[in-house]
Scaffold this motif. Structure first.
Motif, PDB file in Angstrom:
ATOM      1  N   PHE A 175       0.827  -1.206   0.000  1.00  0.00           N
ATOM      2  CA  PHE A 175       0.000   0.000   0.000  1.00  0.00           C
ATOM      3  C   PHE A 175       0.864   1.260   0.000  1.00  0.00           C
ATOM      4  O   PHE A 175       0.602   2.208  -0.751  1.00  0.00           O
ATOM      5  N   GLN A 176       1.907   1.268   0.812  1.00  0.00           N
ATOM      6  CA  GLN A 176       2.737   2.468   0.916  1.00  0.00           C
ATOM      7  C   GLN A 176       3.456   2.756  -0.401  1.00  0.00           C
ATOM      8  O   GLN A 176       3.561   3.916  -0.813  1.00  0.00           O
ATOM      9  N   THR A 177       3.917   1.708  -1.063  1.00  0.00           N
ATOM     10  CA  THR A 177       4.586   1.897  -2.354  1.00  0.00           C
ATOM     11  C   THR A 177       3.630   2.486  -3.385  1.00  0.00           C
ATOM     12  O   THR A 177       3.966   3.428  -4.116  1.00  0.00           O
ATOM     13  N   GLU A 178       2.410   1.945  -3.414  1.00  0.00           N
ATOM     14  CA  GLU A 178       1.427   2.448  -4.375  1.00  0.00           C
ATOM     15  C   GLU A 178       0.987   3.857  -4.032  1.00  0.00           C
ATOM     16  O   GLU A 178       0.767   4.695  -4.913  1.00  0.00           O
ATOM     17  N   MET A 179       0.874   4.155  -2.732  1.00  0.00           N
ATOM     18  CA  MET A 179       0.478   5.487  -2.304  1.00  0.00           C
ATOM     19  C   MET A 179       1.502   6.537  -2.750  1.00  0.00           C
ATOM     20  O   MET A 179       1.149   7.581  -3.287  1.00  0.00           O
ATOM     21  N   LYS A 180       2.781   6.227  -2.541  1.00  0.00           N
ATOM     22  CA  LYS A 180       3.833   7.175  -2.938  1.00  0.00           C
ATOM     23  C   LYS A 180       3.799   7.431  -4.441  1.00  0.00           C
ATOM     24  O   LYS A 180       3.888   8.578  -4.898  1.00  0.00           O
ATOM     25  N   ARG A 181       3.659   6.359  -5.205  1.00  0.00           N
ATOM     26  CA  ARG A 181       3.656   6.493  -6.667  1.00  0.00           C
ATOM     27  C   ARG A 181       2.442   7.288  -7.130  1.00  0.00           C
ATOM     28  O   ARG A 181       2.544   8.187  -7.983  1.00  0.00           O
ATOM     29  N   ASN A 182       1.292   6.986  -6.567  1.00  0.00           N
ATOM     30  CA  ASN A 182       0.057   7.655  -6.954  1.00  0.00           C
ATOM     31  C   ASN A 182       0.113   9.148  -6.637  1.00  0.00           C
ATOM     32  O   ASN A 182      -0.214   9.994  -7.475  1.00  0.00           O
ATOM     33  N   PHE A 183       0.575   9.482  -5.428  1.00  0.00           N
ATOM     34  CA  PHE A 183       0.564  10.876  -5.006  1.00  0.00           C
ATOM     35  C   PHE A 183       1.664  11.695  -5.675  1.00  0.00           C
ATOM     36  O   PHE A 183       1.507  12.906  -5.879  1.00  0.00           O
ATOM     37  N   MET A 184       2.779  11.085  -6.014  1.00  0.00           N
ATOM     38  CA  MET A 184       3.821  11.818  -6.741  1.00  0.00           C
ATOM     39  C   MET A 184       3.310  12.245  -8.113  1.00  0.00           C
ATOM     40  O   MET A 184       3.644  13.323  -8.608  1.00  0.00           O
ATOM     41  N   LYS A 185       2.470  11.406  -8.749  1.00  0.00           N
ATOM     42  CA  LYS A 185       1.876  11.782 -10.031  1.00  0.00           C
ATOM     43  C   LYS A 185       0.927  12.966  -9.861  1.00  0.00           C
ATOM     44  O   LYS A 185       0.835  13.837 -10.718  1.00  0.00           O
ATOM     45  N   LYS A 186       0.223  12.982  -8.702  1.00  0.00           N
ATOM     46  CA  LYS A 186      -0.749  14.050  -8.483  1.00  0.00           C
ATOM     47  C   LYS A 186      -0.089  15.410  -8.271  1.00  0.00           C
ATOM     48  O   LYS A 186      -0.677  16.448  -8.575  1.00  0.00           O
ATOM     49  N   ILE A 187       1.114  15.412  -7.715  1.00  0.00           N
ATOM     50  CA  ILE A 187       1.748  16.708  -7.464  1.00  0.00           C
ATOM     51  C   ILE A 187       2.523  17.222  -8.684  1.00  0.00           C
ATOM     52  O   ILE A 187       2.961  18.376  -8.678  1.00  0.00           O
ATOM     53  N   GLU A 188       2.695  16.389  -9.710  1.00  0.00           N
ATOM     54  CA  GLU A 188       3.477  16.804 -10.886  1.00  0.00           C
ATOM     55  C   GLU A 188       2.968  18.108 -11.504  1.00  0.00           C
ATOM     56  O   GLU A 188       3.772  19.022 -11.756  1.00  0.00           O
ATOM     57  N   PRO A 189       1.661  18.255 -11.775  1.00  0.00           N
ATOM     58  CA  PRO A 189       1.192  19.516 -12.377  1.00  0.00           C
ATOM     59  C   PRO A 189       1.484  20.731 -11.489  1.00  0.00           C
ATOM     60  O   PRO A 189       1.878  21.792 -11.991  1.00  0.00           O
ATOM     61  N   ASP A 190       1.332  20.564 -10.163  1.00  0.00           N
ATOM     62  CA  ASP A 190       1.590  21.681  -9.254  1.00  0.00           C
ATOM     63  C   ASP A 190       3.071  22.027  -9.219  1.00  0.00           C
ATOM     64  O   ASP A 190       3.448  23.205  -9.166  1.00  0.00           O
TER      65      ASP A 190
END
Length: 800
Positions: free
Chosen positions: A227-242
């Motif tokens: 879960f933690q690995t997937e969470m990090k990957r998912n959230f890093m994609k979300k901050i890319e535009p910002d």
């Protein structure tokens, strides 16, 4: 048979009352310390365990390193909780909270109450943290945007005894809320404590702004690592535009520049003792103190146990003939072992009874020092009694083991011919035990001195501002904020009011952090930023190093003006900073630059566990904490004057204030409490050691009564006899210091790493502790030696 063992045991205790009292009292004090430490540790490790499924609840956080500035904080962006609920199959639920950092005035009809700890939460909060609802439904209480849930105590203050469900309360003349639930206080400890919960379900869809605390509860059987690995990957994609909009570079480029940024999870149960992050909701405990108290308890219990064994082994020689007679009379070795162990265990349990009485007597003082609310008779009384019984039994068996197994092994004829005290084995064991005892005592003495030197160092350290005679007053209305500059002269009419200003934060608070850039440079740096008003540096006595301070005649609220601290200038690595332009990075990627007009000397905002951070101060009229520098004379009258004028200007909110030096000093309270408790436990350890040494010296003098008489007849003086009786003990104390010094050095060095600002390891405490141990030993032993040396030699020669 057991009855006979007990009868003989009490007969032996009665015959040797002095040694029995020393044994029992010393052991009782050791058990008292052990039980107190057990209660404290049990309390500190009980946090969060009352929540259902607490072992599956985690708090998210951010760990980053940007341009060499590190951040490790439990904060998260607004949309994270919703993303966790909707995008991850391993998540059972998630929630977020946003704390309110000042008291809130709540009103119902004519009743006004200050609520100390308010928080904004989303609708899922009570589905993760299962507060017990007296009224309302935990699943729906916070769905409406104007819903509020109160604790039972807060509801009683506002509504008395009536059911307030559906009633309207006003939040500081700003918003009306409808009461949708009343909850009881949690049954256990948590890393947060709130008095009211206001609904906040609006999501601000920005991932680079972190001002929430997010908690996630995983489903049973979920794999945390996956879960933690997937969470990090998912959230890093979300901050890319910002990141691209905000910093004008891609995430890959950002990381390639040596920066780091990652989302982390911390188990809920670990927060209180293990979290040392920025922006904690409230001050946590410290696992280091748990380890230290365990160490102290072990040392004290070891010292008391050594007393017990030392006197037992010393006295066992006098019972050698008794053993021989018993063996001749048919007693088996097993029977003798049981007899000796029974006597030790009985003494231990008498000591335990006394220890429980002492715990009850000491608990109020312990609670006052450690700011706890411990009781002996609590929900864990069964566990406490079981622990105490186990320690007591081990004590009894440990202390009685040497005489039991050693004496019982002798043949009757050999025993009847000699005295055990004349054997090398018994004397050597006693020497080893005395060395061990004074090693433990010296460790505690040196540790105590170093702890107080560190606390004294922090108290006397130049903190860069003068907080004495400064009071901080919260501003609670928009009108007061907007017009405050026009009101300053009203307060300054009193000649004892030396200066007036405002700020968004004061020393003792944790400021916000924003991204700043120097004009003409691509470098960006996270700076701790404070918004202040005119005369801030004058009021707090902050030293200006370069440039000028904020000046109402020269500045305009529409144009940014900045002052940096020394660390910020060093972090940006810029020369001639005054006159350069610096800008705050907006979330849309734009920068509004302003002029750097001055550099101030570094001053502390946080406690001493963190180094001074790079900081930028900006002038603004929109700040909500006023401060007044007042003269030393007639301080109460001056504060009364300020209060009277304040209430005229802001009659809707009662005047409240805190002294700035007390506010900042509270950051050291945990260390001060720890030091005070360490002092008392060290004193107890010294008392126990001295008691044991007194008993052993008394016994030694008794054993050498005839020798002393002969020496006196042959012309030996009292000082010569005293020197003979004390020198062996002094040697043992000196040997103990050889072991104590390196052990204490390693332990103290490790403890000091908890502070960003620390003393150099001093040598004086080591010499002082050695001298103190020698003085204690000398006084204790000399008192017995003096009595023995002044005894009548005729009586001495008749001895035995």
């Amino acid at each position: 048979m057991l009855k006979n063992y007990i009868k003989v045991a009490f007969r032996s205790l009665n015959k040797n009352r002095t040694y029995a009292i020393i044994n029992i009292l010393g052991l009782a004090l050791g058990l008292t310390v052990t039980i107190l430490v057990f209660l404290f540790i049990n309390d500190e490790t009980s946090y969060e365990k009352h929540w259902d499924g607490y072992e599956r609840i985690y708090r998210t956080g951010i760990k980053a390193d940007m341009m060499g500035q590190k951040m490790d904080a439990p904060v998260s962006p607004s949309p994270m909780a919703n993303a966790l609920r909707t995008e991850f199959t391993d998540v059972e639920n998630a929630t977020r909270i946003r704390t309110i950092n000042q008291e809130i005035l709540m009103r119902h009809e004519q009743t006004k109450v200050y609520i100390q700890k308010g928080v904004e939460v989303d609708s899922t909060f009570f589905q993760i943290f299962n507060y017990e609802f007296i009224h309302g439904n935990p699943n729906s209480a916070l769905i409406e945007d104007n819903a509020i849930v109160l604790t039972e105590e807060s509801a009683h203050k506002l509504f008395g005894d009536k059911n307030p469900l559906g009633e309207v309360v006003n939040y500081d003349n700003r918003k009306d809320y409808i009461v949708r639930g009343i909850v009881k206080e949690p049954k256990g400890h948590a890393h947060f404590q709130f008095d009211m919960f206001m609904a906040q379900n609006t999501i601000r869809n920005v991932w680079m702004s972190n001002n929430n605390y997010t908690y996630v509860k995983l489903k049973e059987g979920a794999n945390l690592n996956t879960f933690q690995t997937e969470m990090k990957r998912n959230f890093m994609k979300k901050i890319e535009p910002d990141v691209e909009r905000f910093m004008k570079i891609t995430v890959e480029e950002f990381l390639a520049q040596g920066n780091a940024f990652e989302y982390q999870l911390m188990p809920l149960k670990d927060i209180h003792l293990y979290s040392k992050k920025d922006w904690e909701i409230q001050q946590n405990g410290n696992i280091i103190y748990i380890y230290v108290f365990i160490g102290i308890a072990l040392l004290v219990i070891l010292i008391a146990g050594i007393n017990f064994m030392n006197l037992s082994t010393a006295r066992s020689g006098k019972r050698a003939k008794e053993v021989g007679v018993r063996k001749v009379a048919g007693a088996s070795r097993k029977m003798l072992i049981i007899q000796f162990l029974t006597e030790s265990v009985i003494q231990s349990f008498i000591a335990l009874f006394l220890a429980f009485i002492l715990v009850e007597l000491f608990l109020p003082g312990f609670n006052n020092i450690m700011e706890t609310n411990l009781t002996l008779f609590n929900d864990y009384i069964g566990k406490t009694i079981l622990f105490a019984l186990l320690v007591t039994l081990i004590y009894g068996l440990f202390a009685g083991s040497y005489p039991a197994f050693f004496l019982s092994a002798f043949q009757p004829i050999a025993v009847l011919k000699g005295d055990l005290t004349k054997t090398k084995g018994g004397a050597l064991l006693r020497k080893v035990l005395v060395i061990t005892q004074f090693t433990a005592s010296t460790i505690l003495i040196i540790g105590m001195i170093i702890i107080f030197k560190q606390i004294s160092f922090l108290h006397n350290k130049d903190i860069g501002f003068k907080g004495d005679q400064v009071i901080v007053v919260p501003i609670q209305t928009d009108a007061m904020t907007e017009n405050f500059r026009n009101y300053k002269d009203i307060f300054l009419k009193n000649s004892n009011v030396l200066s007036v200003t405002r700020a968004s934060y004061y020393p003792g608070d944790t400021p916000n952090q924003n991204q700043f850039a120097i004009e003409g440079s691509e470098e960006q740096l996270p700076l701790w930023n404070m918004e202040v008003d005119y005369d801030y540096f004058k009021t707090l006595g902050v030293e200006l190093l370069e440039g000028r301070k904020f000046d109402r005649e020269k500045e305009s609220d529409s144009i940014p003006y900045y002052i940096l601290n020394e660390t910020a200038v060093k972090s940006f690595n810029i020369e001639n900073a005054v006159g350069r332009r610096i800008g705050n990075m907006n979330l849309d990627g734009t920068v509004k630059y302003g002029n750097i007009i001055g550099i101030v000397k570094d001053f502390h905002i946080e406690g001493f566990n963190q180094p001074i951070r790079p900081m930028v101060l900006a002038i603004t009229n929109n700040v909500w904490f006023a401060s007044f520098k007042i003269a030393k004379n007639d301080m109460n009258a001056t504060i009364n004057y300020i209060e009277a004028e304040w209430n005229k200007l802001e009659p809707s909110h009662p005047f409240r204030y805190t002294f700035l030096d007390q506010k900042f000093g509270a950051l050291l309270r945990q260390q001060e409490n720890f030091g005070t408790m360490f002092l008392f436990l060290t004193i107890l350890a010294i008392i126990i050691s001295a008691m044991g040494l007194y008993g052993l010296a008394s016994y030694t003098a008794e054993q050498r009564t005839k020798e002393i008489g002969i020496r006196k007849v042959l012309g030996a003086s009292v000082p010569q006899i005293m020197k003979m009786l004390t020198k062996d003990f002094i040697k043992l104390v000196l040997i103990a210091n050889i072991f104590a010094w390196p052990i204490t050095y390693l332990l103290a060095k490790n403890w000091l790493t908890n502070f960003s600002y620390q003393i150099d390891m001093p040598l004086l405490p080591y010499f002082f502790a050695t001298l103190l141990a020698l003085i204690i030993a000398l006084i204790t032993v000399s008192s017995q030696a003096y009595l023995a040396a002044n005894s009548d030699p005729v009586n001495a020669l008749k001895y035995e």
